[in-house]
Design a protein around this motif. Structure first.
Motif, PDB file in Angstrom:
ATOM      1  N   VAL A   1       0.849  -1.186   0.000  1.00  0.00           N
ATOM      2  CA  VAL A   1       0.000   0.000   0.000  1.00  0.00           C
ATOM      3  C   VAL A   1       0.884   1.234   0.000  1.00  0.00           C
ATOM      4  O   VAL A   1       1.999   1.218   0.540  1.00  0.00           O
ATOM      5  CB  VAL A   1      -0.947  -0.011   1.219  1.00  0.00           C
ATOM      6  N   GLN A   2       0.409   2.310  -0.591  1.00  0.00           N
ATOM      7  CA  GLN A   2       1.169   3.557  -0.630  1.00  0.00           C
ATOM      8  C   GLN A   2       1.056   4.292   0.699  1.00  0.00           C
ATOM      9  O   GLN A   2       0.057   4.128   1.424  1.00  0.00           O
ATOM     10  CB  GLN A   2       0.659   4.443  -1.755  1.00  0.00           C
TER      11      GLN A   2
ATOM     12  N   GLY B   1      -2.227   5.408   2.722  1.00  0.00           N
ATOM     13  CA  GLY B   1      -3.309   4.493   2.393  1.00  0.00           C
ATOM     14  C   GLY B   1      -3.803   3.701   3.579  1.00  0.00           C
ATOM     15  O   GLY B   1      -3.367   3.914   4.729  1.00  0.00           O
ATOM     16  N   SER B   2      -4.720   2.774   3.296  1.00  0.00           N
ATOM     17  CA  SER B   2      -5.345   1.971   4.343  1.00  0.00           C
ATOM     18  C   SER B   2      -5.324   0.492   3.971  1.00  0.00           C
ATOM     19  O   SER B   2      -5.316   0.135   2.785  1.00  0.00           O
ATOM     20  CB  SER B   2      -6.803   2.402   4.552  1.00  0.00           C
TER      21      SER B   2
ATOM     22  N   ASN C   1      -5.167   2.909   9.051  1.00  0.00           N
ATOM     23  CA  ASN C   1      -5.307   4.099   8.215  1.00  0.00           C
ATOM     24  C   ASN C   1      -4.059   4.961   8.314  1.00  0.00           C
ATOM     25  O   ASN C   1      -3.255   4.803   9.232  1.00  0.00           O
ATOM     26  CB  ASN C   1      -6.526   4.909   8.658  1.00  0.00           C
TER      27      ASN C   1
ATOM     28  N   SER D   1       5.955   3.754  -1.742  1.00  0.00           N
ATOM     29  CA  SER D   1       5.486   4.382  -2.975  1.00  0.00           C
ATOM     30  C   SER D   1       6.213   3.787  -4.179  1.00  0.00           C
ATOM     31  O   SER D   1       5.947   4.172  -5.320  1.00  0.00           O
ATOM     32  CB  SER D   1       5.706   5.893  -2.915  1.00  0.00           C
TER      33      SER D   1
END
Length: 116
Positions: free
Chosen positions: A12-13, A16-17, A83, A116
């Protein structure tokens, strides 16, 4: 005995969640608390969040305000909603159960990578 299976990890970036799941089977009535831990390479294991049979929750300082632990009414699944993820949240996340008799069981873990 209690068996635990984690799922929901992935890439996930930042910002993000993800939602992790810990599904329990076996002697569920014997469980006092479910705890999420994490361990990053080269670092010590860290308590992330916990929830008792009575619904009392506790969080590690590094995740307060960003992560939420919850469970289904049947108490068979415990969720970890994550989150505002940061690169430093990258780790393998493990589910742990503790019974009233002091027995401890672990899942095999699920990898979370924030990049990322």
């Amino acid at each position: 005995q209690v068996q635990l299976v984690e799922s929901g990890g992935g890439l996930v970036q930042p910002g993000g969640s993800l939602r992790l799941s810990c599904t329990a089977s076996g002697s569920l009535r014997s469980i006092y608390t479910i705890v999420w831990y994490r361990q990053a390479p080269g670092k010590e294991r860290e308590l992330v969040a916990s929830i008792t049979n009575g619904g009392v929750t506790n969080y590690g300082d590094s995740v307060k305000g960003r992560f939420t632990i919850s469970r289904t009414d049947t108490k068979t699944t415990v969720y970890l909603q994550m989150n505002s993820l940061k690169p430093e949240d990258t780790a393998t996340y493990y589910c742990n159960s503790r019974t009233y008799s002091g027995e401890t069981n672990w899942g095999k873990g699920t990898l979370v990578t924030v990049s990322s």
